[in-house]
Design a protein around this motif. Structure first.
Motif, mmCIF file in Angstrom:
data_model
loop_
_atom_site.group_PDB
_atom_site.id
_atom_site.type_symbol
_atom_site.label_atom_id
_atom_site.label_comp_id
_atom_site.label_asym_id
_atom_site.label_seq_id
_atom_site.Cartn_x
_atom_site.Cartn_y
_atom_site.Cartn_z
ATOM 1 N N THR A 554 0.794 -1.226 0.000
ATOM 2 C CA THR A 554 0.000 0.000 0.000
ATOM 3 C C THR A 554 0.824 1.273 0.000
ATOM 4 O O THR A 554 0.448 2.273 -0.614
ATOM 5 N N ALA A 555 1.944 1.272 0.707
ATOM 6 C CA ALA A 555 2.653 2.517 1.007
ATOM 7 C C ALA A 555 3.263 3.163 -0.230
ATOM 8 O O ALA A 555 3.533 2.509 -1.242
ATOM 9 N N GLY A 556 3.490 4.470 -0.105
ATOM 10 C CA GLY A 556 4.212 5.192 -1.132
ATOM 11 C C GLY A 556 5.703 4.907 -1.028
ATOM 12 O O GLY A 556 6.163 4.250 -0.093
ATOM 13 N N PRO A 557 6.491 5.418 -1.948
ATOM 14 C CA PRO A 557 7.938 5.159 -1.913
ATOM 15 C C PRO A 557 8.610 5.849 -0.738
ATOM 16 O O PRO A 557 8.202 6.934 -0.321
ATOM 17 N N ALA A 558 9.634 5.197 -0.207
ATOM 18 C CA ALA A 558 10.487 5.790 0.830
ATOM 19 C C ALA A 558 11.804 6.165 0.157
ATOM 20 O O ALA A 558 12.575 5.296 -0.243
ATOM 21 N N ILE A 559 12.028 7.444 0.005
ATOM 22 C CA ILE A 559 13.158 7.943 -0.778
ATOM 23 C C ILE A 559 14.334 8.192 0.157
ATOM 24 O O ILE A 559 14.300 9.086 1.000
ATOM 25 N N ALA A 560 15.377 7.383 0.022
ATOM 26 C CA ALA A 560 16.516 7.457 0.931
ATOM 27 C C ALA A 560 17.417 8.630 0.582
ATOM 28 O O ALA A 560 17.513 9.048 -0.579
ATOM 29 N N LEU A 561 18.081 9.156 1.600
ATOM 30 C CA LEU A 561 19.017 10.260 1.401
ATOM 31 C C LEU A 561 20.119 9.875 0.421
ATOM 32 O O LEU A 561 20.526 10.693 -0.413
ATOM 33 N N SER A 562 20.593 8.636 0.496
ATOM 34 C CA SER A 562 21.650 8.198 -0.413
ATOM 35 C C SER A 562 21.198 8.273 -1.862
ATOM 36 O O SER A 562 21.980 8.651 -2.749
ATOM 37 N N ASP A 563 19.922 7.940 -2.124
ATOM 38 C CA ASP A 563 19.404 8.028 -3.493
ATOM 39 C C ASP A 563 19.293 9.480 -3.938
ATOM 40 O O ASP A 563 19.565 9.802 -5.099
ATOM 41 N N MET A 564 18.893 10.362 -3.009
ATOM 42 C CA MET A 564 18.804 11.778 -3.364
ATOM 43 C C MET A 564 20.181 12.356 -3.678
ATOM 44 O O MET A 564 20.348 13.144 -4.613
ATOM 45 N N LEU A 565 21.174 11.937 -2.893
ATOM 46 C CA LEU A 565 22.531 12.430 -3.135
ATOM 47 C C LEU A 565 23.071 11.928 -4.468
ATOM 48 O O LEU A 565 23.777 12.654 -5.174
#
Length: 723
Positions: A554-565
């Motif tokens: 059900t949940a939306g994505p959990a966007i990790a800091l490492s992926d953002m960097l």
């Protein structure tokens, strides 16, 4: 039209044993169903069971999950009490109330949701639902009955107060009016999201606004503890006992209090973004551990639950729900404080679970008789009605001892304690051990694994002989919990593996110590025991879809800091300079790039004196790079030679399957002051990069074959034969 009470007109609809009373007849006819409510209504009428259903929908989970009731089901409400649920919505909390109270009155503004509530709990004979403006309904009810309520639950009131009362302090006015409806000695229950809850710092969105950091910046419907204390004081409610539902108030699995705060390592289920995406800026579990050690958890708990009213002789200071499992195992564990101290109680939450709880007395007697030969006793159990009460023991568990050794960095001491635990287990069970043989009960519970060696096991086993349940007290070692005791033979090595595996699960720092190997558990045995444990957990669930499984669906994505960097770092290139001492991080720097409209990166690098060579790292991922121009400037320009750690794709560029692509530039003429380069960098998914490399290898292999002497001979021979 029907009449109810002392002459006041109510317009009513009946659903089983439950009647919905409406303040105005026109509301019954004019309210149109919204798609969400219509979906929930259809599911309720179809008897949908959220624990076994397949609806991957946040609204369905929000309205119909039985775990919603964990927020208030534990409250000490009895059959002598009358309960008012203010803002009952579709009845998420109502089920736990009607099972305990003498009478429950629900107020809900939406007629649609009032109907859903009534249909959902239609078998309740002690429930009445009132639809319409809740404040008008409440005023009319009080005039009719002339009395108040023992308990008022208004868990959403603080967020909604501004809708009903204009002015600067709507929450105070709402609480003042509601508090006046309590009987002497009554209690009011409120809930609010903490403005400074740790999840907001870590990147969860404010649930009412859907914005990042809105709560921290003062937007949205959240409150700090100091705000709540001020509101309670100025509204005349006085002080409240604060509880902390964890992980949040939608599906809490535990309720902490100021008298029973969490211990380090307990708060390890923090990704609960069912309603949408979230950021993951840090590991909340590790930050919670630091806050707990610093005594500041209450400031950063995600949710507050406030109970206003006189303190009772018996007070629940902690409860843990174990109701995300099969009906026959659903229970709640409470820690109760009274004048004599503390007591632990296990309360069945279903009729089927009563048998499971009553058996705990039997297991106490059985295990105590067997364990005492090795100086170990089972925690004393007393049956009180349907509940099992246990002595509250003080001491240190093996888990706490191991964690202390972890924190001090004493790896040798930790290994020694693990081996001591293993010896204690073996010596305690040794008189009961017999050659292990699979039984039908074993296969039902643990599957049918293929064992590679002979084992021994006792005929009755406490599967929860784990580090957290073995406590060293002044009177000796005690087993403090033995819920998972069954008359089934299992290998004694599985019991030890289970204890060590559960301990290592959330402790990354001990996984490299080789504890399993040092305790004699081989990798092959680990795999077999893991299969057994997986089957055992499925057996305990008996088809239940846990909240964890529903989160994944059900949940939306959990966007990790490492992926953002990584995303940020896509448009930068690292430059290493060699001034005669080789390449090093100390002599490197980053250039932030901005490709032009054609995707071409233009670089101009000023070179300090003495540069003999340099290296460009164009990305930190698998990619395709095309070097269009590479020049040195010294009284004009000259081309520079380079090598790389990728694979040439002829005119297409350089294919890199490594996440550390490099371009080595040499032949720099002494005195060169500037380097100019033009290149394109295209990120590739690793699978795409490897597929391209594989295809290139096949092409090169075919080219080598085509150009080989045997192939040329066969080709010539074929032409001769054709003639």
């Amino acid at each position: 039209m029907d009449r109810e009470g002392s002459g006041v007109n109510w317009y009513r609809e009946t659903y089983g044993n439950v009647t919905v009373f409406c303040e105005r007849e026109d509301l019954l006819a004019t309210q149109q169903a919204c798609p969400e409510d219509e979906k929930i209504r259809e599911l309720v009428e179809a008897g949908y069971d959220c624990r076994r259903g397949t609806e991957a929908s946040w609204p369905v989970l929000y309205h119909l999950s039985h775990l919603r009731g964990n927020l208030t089901e534990w409250l000490p409400i009895g059959p002598e009490h009358t309960v008012l649920e203010f803002g009952a919505d579709t009845g998420q909390l109502t089920g736990g109330l009607v099972k305990k109270a003498g009478r429950v009155v629900c107020l809900e503004e939406s007629v649609r949701r009032s109907r859903i509530l009534a249909k959902r709990h239609e078998s309740a004979g002690n429930l009445a639902v009132y639809a319409g403006d809740p404040w008008n309904c409440l005023e009319r009810l009080l005039k009719e009955s002339g009395g108040g309520y023992d308990w008022i639950l208004a868990v959403g009131l603080l967020q909604q107060a501004g809708r009903y009362f204009p002015g600067e302090h709507p929450e105070e006015e709402a609480l003042r009016r509601l508090f006046a409806c309590l009987k002497p000695g009554g209690h009011m229950v409120l809930a609010a999201d903490n403005r400074f809850g740790l999840k907001y710092w870590a990147g969860a969105m404010e649930p009412h606004t859907g914005g990042y950091f809105d709560s921290l910046e003062g937007r949205g419907s959240t409150f700090s503890r100091r705000e709540l204390e001020r509101i309670l004081k100025e509204s005349g409610c006085g002080k409240a006992v604060f509880y902390y539902p964890y992980p949040e108030r939608w599906f809490p699995s535990a309720i902490y209090s100021d008298q029973w705060l969490p211990k380090a390592g307990e708060l390890n289920h923090n990704l609960r973004n069912f309603e949408g995406e979230r950021l993951v800026l840090f590991q909340e579990e590790k930050v919670y551990d630091q806050l707990i050690r610093d005594g500041r958890y209450p400031e950063f708990a995600n949710t507050f639950l406030c109970v206003v009213g006189p303190q009772q002789e018996e007070q629940t200071v902690y409860c843990k729900y174990s109701n995300d499992r099969a009906d026959r195992f659903m229970l709640r564990t409470d820690i109760i404080k009274n004048t004599e101290g503390y007591e632990v109680r296990k309360i069945p939450l279903t009729e089927e679970a009563k048998v499971h709880v009553r058996k705990m007395k039997q297991w106490e007697e059985t295990l105590d008789e067997r364990y005492r030969r090795n100086g170990i006793r089972a925690n004393r159990c007393t049956l009180r009605g349907d509940a099992a009460a246990f002595e509250f023991l003080e001491g240190n568990t093996f888990e706490e001892r191991l964690d202390a050794l972890r924190r001090s960095g004493d790896a040798a001491g930790l290994v020694s304690e693990v081996l001591r635990f293993r010896t204690l287990l073996l010596e305690t069970l040794r008189p009961e051990l017999k050659p292990f043989a699979k039984s039908s009960v074993f296969v039902e519970m643990f599957g049918n694994p293929e064992f590679t060696k002979a084992y021994e096991g006792a005929k009755t086993n406490n599967l929860d002989w784990i580090f957290a349940n073995l406590m060293e007290t002044e009177e000796g070692i005690r087993i403090i919990d033995y819920e998972w005791t069954f008359q089934v033979q299992v290998p004694v090595e599985y019991l030890f593996w289970r204890a060590l595996s559960l301990y290592m699960h959330s402790r990354e720092d001990v996984k490299g110590l080789g504890l399993m190997a040092q305790a004699g558990i081989s990798p092959g045995e680990e795999q077999i025991f893991e299969e057994m444990e997986h089957h055992f957990q499925l057996w305990l669930l008996d088809g239940t879809r846990t909240v964890g499984a529903q989160y994944l669906a059900t949940a939306g994505p959990a966007i990790a800091l490492s992926d953002m960097l990584k995303e940020v770092n896509k448009n930068r290139i690292q430059v290493y300079l060699d001034t005669g001492n080789g390449l090093s991080e100390a002599e490197s720097f980053w250039i932030v790039t901005r490709p032009d409209k054609l995707g071409i990166v233009h670089l101009e690098i000023l070179l300090p004196p003495g540069v003999q060579a340099l290296r460009l790292d164009p990305a930190e991922c698998t990619c395709l790079v095309k070097v269009r121009r590479l020049l040195g400037e010294l009284n004009g320009t000259y081309p520079l030679e380079y090598t790389h750690n990728g694979r040439e794709l002829e005119k297409e560029g350089i294919l890199y399957t490594t996440t550390d692509p490099q371009i080595h530039i040499s032949g720099i003429v002494p005195g060169t002051g500037r380097l100019c380069a033009e290149l394109t960098v295209e990120e590739l998914y690793p699978d795409t990069a490897y597929a391209c490399m594989n295809l290139l290898n096949r092409v090169r292999s075919a080219e080598r074959l085509y150009g080989s002497a045997p192939f040329r001979f066969l080709k010539k021979l074929r032409r001769i034969v054709k003639k």
